[in-house]
Write a protein that holds these residues in place. Structure first.
Motif, PDB file in Angstrom:
ATOM      1  N   GLY A 237      -1.630   2.765  -1.184  1.00 18.05           N
ATOM      2  CA  GLY A 237      -2.351   3.252  -2.348  1.00 18.05           C
ATOM      3  C   GLY A 237      -2.901   4.641  -2.068  1.00 18.05           C
ATOM      4  O   GLY A 237      -2.969   5.085  -0.919  1.00 18.05           O
ATOM      5  N   VAL A 238      -3.263   5.324  -3.153  1.00 16.29           N
ATOM      6  CA  VAL A 238      -3.882   6.647  -3.048  1.00 16.29           C
ATOM      7  C   VAL A 238      -5.307   6.494  -3.552  1.00 16.29           C
ATOM      8  O   VAL A 238      -5.531   6.042  -4.667  1.00 16.29           O
ATOM      9  CB  VAL A 238      -3.101   7.657  -3.915  1.00 16.29           C
ATOM     10  CG1 VAL A 238      -3.856   8.965  -4.037  1.00 16.29           C
ATOM     11  CG2 VAL A 238      -1.721   7.885  -3.323  1.00 16.29           C
ATOM     12  N   CYS A 239      -6.273   6.819  -2.687  1.00 18.23           N
ATOM     13  CA  CYS A 239      -7.687   6.610  -3.029  1.00 18.23           C
ATOM     14  C   CYS A 239      -8.371   7.966  -3.162  1.00 18.23           C
ATOM     15  O   CYS A 239      -7.965   8.944  -2.541  1.00 18.23           O
ATOM     16  CB  CYS A 239      -8.342   5.781  -1.916  1.00 18.23           C
ATOM     17  SG  CYS A 239     -10.116   5.591  -2.058  1.00 18.23           S
ATOM     18  N   ARG A 240      -9.434   8.005  -3.927  1.00 14.28           N
ATOM     19  CA  ARG A 240     -10.195   9.238  -4.132  1.00 14.28           C
ATOM     20  C   ARG A 240     -10.666   9.837  -2.797  1.00 14.28           C
ATOM     21  O   ARG A 240     -10.752  11.057  -2.656  1.00 14.28           O
ATOM     22  CB  ARG A 240     -11.371   8.917  -5.064  1.00 14.28           C
ATOM     23  CG  ARG A 240     -12.329  10.022  -5.346  1.00 14.28           C
ATOM     24  CD  ARG A 240     -11.755  11.163  -6.164  1.00 14.28           C
ATOM     25  NE  ARG A 240     -11.339  10.792  -7.492  1.00 14.28           N
ATOM     26  CZ  ARG A 240     -10.932  11.664  -8.428  1.00 14.28           C
ATOM     27  NH1 ARG A 240     -10.931  12.949  -8.176  1.00 14.28           N
ATOM     28  NH2 ARG A 240     -10.531  11.237  -9.613  1.00 14.28           N
ATOM     29  N   THR A 241     -10.939   8.979  -1.849  1.00 14.57           N
ATOM     30  CA  THR A 241     -11.405   9.471  -0.547  1.00 14.57           C
ATOM     31  C   THR A 241     -10.354  10.338   0.144  1.00 14.57           C
ATOM     32  O   THR A 241     -10.692  11.276   0.868  1.00 14.57           O
ATOM     33  CB  THR A 241     -11.802   8.266   0.337  1.00 14.57           C
ATOM     34  OG1 THR A 241     -12.907   7.638  -0.280  1.00 14.57           O
ATOM     35  CG2 THR A 241     -12.192   8.679   1.739  1.00 14.57           C
ATOM     36  N   ASP A 242      -9.084  10.051  -0.087  1.00 13.76           N
ATOM     37  CA  ASP A 242      -8.034  10.903   0.489  1.00 13.76           C
ATOM     38  C   ASP A 242      -8.123  12.309  -0.117  1.00 13.76           C
ATOM     39  O   ASP A 242      -7.902  13.309   0.573  1.00 13.76           O
ATOM     40  CB  ASP A 242      -6.643  10.305   0.221  1.00 13.76           C
ATOM     41  CG  ASP A 242      -6.460   8.943   0.883  1.00 13.76           C
ATOM     42  OD1 ASP A 242      -6.680   8.848   2.098  1.00 13.76           O
ATOM     43  OD2 ASP A 242      -6.120   7.978   0.174  1.00 13.76           O
ATOM     44  N   ALA A 243      -8.453  12.349  -1.416  1.00 13.37           N
ATOM     45  CA  ALA A 243      -8.612  13.659  -2.064  1.00 13.37           C
ATOM     46  C   ALA A 243      -9.849  14.367  -1.512  1.00 13.37           C
ATOM     47  O   ALA A 243      -9.827  15.578  -1.269  1.00 13.37           O
ATOM     48  CB  ALA A 243      -8.713  13.485  -3.583  1.00 13.37           C
TER      49      ALA A 243
ATOM     50  N   LEU B  15      -3.991  -2.685  -1.744  1.00 23.68           N
ATOM     51  CA  LEU B  15      -5.293  -2.309  -2.330  1.00 23.68           C
ATOM     52  C   LEU B  15      -6.459  -3.033  -1.660  1.00 23.68           C
ATOM     53  O   LEU B  15      -7.606  -2.595  -1.758  1.00 23.68           O
ATOM     54  CB  LEU B  15      -5.326  -2.598  -3.840  1.00 23.68           C
ATOM     55  CG  LEU B  15      -4.289  -1.900  -4.719  1.00 23.68           C
ATOM     56  CD1 LEU B  15      -4.665  -2.032  -6.184  1.00 23.68           C
ATOM     57  CD2 LEU B  15      -4.146  -0.433  -4.368  1.00 23.68           C
ATOM     58  N   ILE B  16      -6.150  -4.135  -0.967  1.00 23.24           N
ATOM     59  CA  ILE B  16      -7.212  -4.853  -0.244  1.00 23.24           C
ATOM     60  C   ILE B  16      -7.646  -4.030   0.979  1.00 23.24           C
ATOM     61  O   ILE B  16      -8.745  -4.189   1.491  1.00 23.24           O
ATOM     62  CB  ILE B  16      -6.734  -6.289   0.103  1.00 23.24           C
ATOM     63  CG1 ILE B  16      -6.629  -7.080  -1.209  1.00 23.24           C
ATOM     64  CG2 ILE B  16      -7.668  -6.992   1.100  1.00 23.24           C
ATOM     65  CD1 ILE B  16      -6.050  -8.475  -1.079  1.00 23.24           C
ATOM     66  N   GLY B  17      -6.812  -3.095   1.386  1.00 22.64           N
ATOM     67  CA  GLY B  17      -7.166  -2.206   2.497  1.00 22.64           C
ATOM     68  C   GLY B  17      -8.280  -1.234   2.168  1.00 22.64           C
ATOM     69  O   GLY B  17      -8.902  -0.666   3.060  1.00 22.64           O
TER      70      GLY B  17
ATOM     71  N   ILE C 258      -5.395   4.415 -12.385  1.00 19.51           N
ATOM     72  CA  ILE C 258      -6.409   3.682 -11.643  1.00 19.51           C
ATOM     73  C   ILE C 258      -5.976   3.765 -10.181  1.00 19.51           C
ATOM     74  O   ILE C 258      -6.609   4.404  -9.365  1.00 19.51           O
ATOM     75  CB  ILE C 258      -6.506   2.210 -12.125  1.00 19.51           C
ATOM     76  CG1 ILE C 258      -6.917   2.166 -13.612  1.00 19.51           C
ATOM     77  CG2 ILE C 258      -7.491   1.425 -11.269  1.00 19.51           C
ATOM     78  CD1 ILE C 258      -8.260   2.763 -13.928  1.00 19.51           C
ATOM     79  N   ARG C 259      -4.858   3.155  -9.879  1.00 20.91           N
ATOM     80  CA  ARG C 259      -4.281   3.309  -8.555  1.00 20.91           C
ATOM     81  C   ARG C 259      -2.796   3.605  -8.703  1.00 20.91           C
ATOM     82  O   ARG C 259      -2.108   2.964  -9.504  1.00 20.91           O
ATOM     83  CB  ARG C 259      -4.421   2.018  -7.742  1.00 20.91           C
ATOM     84  CG  ARG C 259      -5.729   1.889  -7.009  1.00 20.91           C
ATOM     85  CD  ARG C 259      -5.864   2.995  -5.976  1.00 20.91           C
ATOM     86  NE  ARG C 259      -6.945   2.772  -5.047  1.00 20.91           N
ATOM     87  CZ  ARG C 259      -8.170   3.286  -5.149  1.00 20.91           C
ATOM     88  NH1 ARG C 259      -8.503   4.044  -6.173  1.00 20.91           N
ATOM     89  NH2 ARG C 259      -9.073   3.057  -4.211  1.00 20.91           N
ATOM     90  N   THR C 260      -2.321   4.575  -7.928  1.00 26.52           N
ATOM     91  CA  THR C 260      -0.886   4.757  -7.775  1.00 26.52           C
ATOM     92  C   THR C 260      -0.527   4.224  -6.405  1.00 26.52           C
ATOM     93  O   THR C 260      -1.184   4.562  -5.417  1.00 26.52           O
ATOM     94  CB  THR C 260      -0.492   6.242  -7.893  1.00 26.52           C
ATOM     95  OG1 THR C 260      -0.868   6.709  -9.186  1.00 26.52           O
ATOM     96  CG2 THR C 260       1.015   6.431  -7.706  1.00 26.52           C
ATOM     97  N   VAL C 261       0.484   3.358  -6.361  1.00 27.93           N
ATOM     98  CA  VAL C 261       0.963   2.849  -5.081  1.00 27.93           C
ATOM     99  C   VAL C 261       2.276   3.567  -4.761  1.00 27.93           C
ATOM    100  O   VAL C 261       3.185   3.626  -5.596  1.00 27.93           O
ATOM    101  CB  VAL C 261       1.145   1.314  -5.127  1.00 27.93           C
ATOM    102  CG1 VAL C 261       1.864   0.809  -3.874  1.00 27.93           C
ATOM    103  CG2 VAL C 261      -0.197   0.623  -5.280  1.00 27.93           C
TER     104      VAL C 261
END
Ligand code: COD
Ligand code: ZN
Ligand code: ZN
Length: 383
Positions: free
Chosen positions: A48-54, A180-182, A377-380
Motif C-alpha cells: 500500500g501507499v500511505c501518507r507517511t511515505d509522502a 493494509l494491516i501493515g 483511499i488506498r492504492t495497492v
C-alpha cells in the motif's frame, strides 16, 4: 549427516528509489544482499501507499535520508532467512512490521505499550530503522548504498527486515488486501479500540477520513459506539465513511465557526471520544476541545511536520479531558498482526473497501498523485 547451507545470492530486482526530497520516485534495478544474522529476505507481492511515505520525501521533513527505498505497508513471501532465524522459513506469508517486537525488552514485556526498545528512542515516527542492526544497508543501486525505511522498505520487489520485524500470517490471506494491516488499517482501528478505548453506546468524532480515519471509524463501530461523526474537508470521502460506520459526516468548510464548537453544539457539549487522523496541529487542538468536559478522551494518530507543538490550554485537561496518542494503533506487532489477518479472514472487519486502486508497481508515482489529489483511499501496488 552434513548439510551444506545454500549459498545465498544477491538478488537483482526492481525498486522505487527516492533519490532526493520533493522529486518523483524512480523505478530502478537494485541489488538486494542476502539476509545476515537474524534477518529475513522477503519477496514483496503487494504494498500500500500511505501518507507517511509522502511525508518522508516531503521537502518539509528535515530528517529524511537519501537515497532511500520507502514503503511500510506491504505483504509478501519469505524468500530466504539468515543464520539464527527461527520464527519464519522460506515460503511463509508475512507482513513486515515497522514497529518491531523483540519480545525481551522492558517495553515488550509490559502490556501497557506496543513500543520496543529497538525504536524507543526515536524522535519522529519515521526517522529510524534506516539501516540494519549492523549499521549497513542491504540495498545498492548504481554502486550507491540505499537507505532502508522504517525497517521495512516495501517499495522493493525484495526487501530485508529484522526477524523481530516480521509477522507470519495465514497462508490463504490475499496479500493485496492484508498488506493494509501493515499500517493504515491497524493504526486507525487500534487508535479507537486500544488507545481511545471507545465504549459501547458512546459518541465519537473522527477527524480525517483517509485510510487511517476510515479504519478508526470501523474501530469505533466495532467497539459499540452509537454515534460516529466523520469530519473531512473533502466531501467525496463521506459516502465511504457512511458505508463503514459513520452516522453523520461534516465538512468544516461549511461552517463559519470553529469545528470544535460545531461538534459541541451537535452533541450536547462534546463527544466522548475523538481521534485525529490527519497530522494537523490545529485539528489536534480542535479534536481535544470537541470532547466533553468530565471524561472526554482525544487520541492523536497523525504526526505533523511543523516545528510547533499542540497549543493545549491546561484548563482543557483540568476539566477532565484526556489527551493521548498512538503509534501503530497500540498493537504489539508480532502478536497482533496474525490475529488481525485472521479476523479479516473471518470477516470481522472490512479491508477491500479501503482499496480504491490496484496498480502495477511501475505506476507508483501515479499512486502518490491519486493520494495527493484526494482521489484515493488506498492504492495497492502489485509486483
Ligand atoms: N480538516 C479535516 N480534514 C482534513 C484536513 C482538515 N484540516 N486536512 C486534511 N484532511 C483530510 C483529507 O481530505 C483526507 O481525507 C484525510 O484528512 C487524510 O487522509 P490521507 O489519506 O491523506 O492520510 P492517511 O489516512 O493515509 O494517513 C493519515 C496519518 C495521520 C496516519 C498520516 O498522515 C500521519 O500523520 N502519519 C504519521 C504518523 C504515524 O503513525 N506514522 C506511522 C505510519 S503511518
Ligand atoms: Zn503508514
Ligand atoms: Zn522489545
Amino acid at each position: 549427516m552434513l548439510f551444506k547451507s545454500p549459498i545465498m545470492q544477491v538478488i537483482k530486482c526492481k525498486a522505487a528509489i527516492a533519490w532526493e526530497a520533493g522529486k518523483p520516485f524512480s523505478v530502478e534495478e537494485v541489488e538486494v544482499a542476502p539476509p545476515k544474522d537474524h534477518e529475513v529476505r522477503i519477496h514483496i507481492i503487494a504494498t500500500g501507499v500511505c501518507r507517511t511515505d509522502a511525508h518522508a520525501v516531503s521537502t518539509h521533513f528535515k530528517e529524511g535520508l537519501f537515497p532511500v527505498i520507502l514503503g511500510h505497508e506491504g505483504a509478501g513471501i519469505v524468500e530466504s532467512v539468515g543464520p539464527g532465524v527461527t520464527k519464519v522459513k522460506p515460503g511463509d506469508r508475512v507482513i513486515p512490521l515497522y514497529i518491531p517486537q523483540c519480545g525481551k525488552c522492558k517495553f515488550c514485556l509490559n502490556p501497557k505499550t506496543n513500543l520496543c526498545q529497538k525504536i524507543s528512542k526515536i524522535k519522529t515516527a519515521i526517522s529510524d530503522q534506516d539501516l540494519m542492526a549492523d549499521n549497513t544497508s542491504r540495498f545498492t543501486c548504481k554502486g550507491k548504498q540505499i537507505y532502508h525505511f522504517m525497517g521495512t522498505s516495501t517499495f522493493s520487489e525484495y526487501t530485508v527486515v529484522a526477524e523481530t520485524s516480521v509477522a507470519k500470517i495465514d497462508d490463504a490471506a490475499p496479500l493485496d488486501k492484508v498488506c493494509l494491516i501493515g499500517c493504515g488499517f491497524s493504526t486507525g482501528y487500534g487508535a479507537a479500540i486500544n488507545t481511545a478505548k471507545v465504549e459501547p453506546g458512546s459518541t465519537c468524532a473522527v477527524f480525517g477520513l483517509g485510510g487511517v480515519g476510515l479504519s478508526a471509524v470501523m474501530g469505533c463501530k466495532a467497539a459499540g459506539a452509537t454515534r460516529i461523526i466523520g469530519i473531512d474537508i473533502n466531501k467525496d470521502k463521506f459516502p465511504k465513511a457512511k458505508e463503514l460506520g459513520a452516522t453523520e459526516c461534516i465538512n468544516p468548510k461549511d461552517y463559519n465557526k470553529p469545528i470544535q464548537q460545531v461538534i459541541a453544539e451537535l452533541t450536547n457539549g462534546g463527544v466522548d471520544f475523538s481521534i485525529e487522523c490527519i497530522g494537523n496541529i490545529d485539528v489536534m487542538k480542535a479534536a481535544l476541545e470537541c470532547t466533553t468536559v468530565g471524561w472526554g478522551t482525544c487520541a492523536i494518530v497523525g504526526v505533523a511536520l511543523e516545528d510547533r507543538g499542540v497549543p493545549v490550554d491546561p484548563f482543557q485537561l483540568i476539566m477532565g479531558r484526556t489527551l493521548k496518542a498512538t503509534f501503530f494503533g497500540g498493537w504489539k506487532s508480532v502478536d497482533s498482526v496474525p490475529k488481525l489477518v485472521s479476523d479479516y479472514m473471518a470477516k470481522k472487519f472490512k479491508l477491500d473497501e479501503l482499496v480504491t486502486y490496484t496498480l502495477p508497481f511501475e505506476k507508483i508515482n501515479e499512486a502518490f498523485d491519486l493520494m495527493k489529489e484526494g482521489k484515493s483511499i488506498r492504492t495497492v501496488l502489485v509486483f
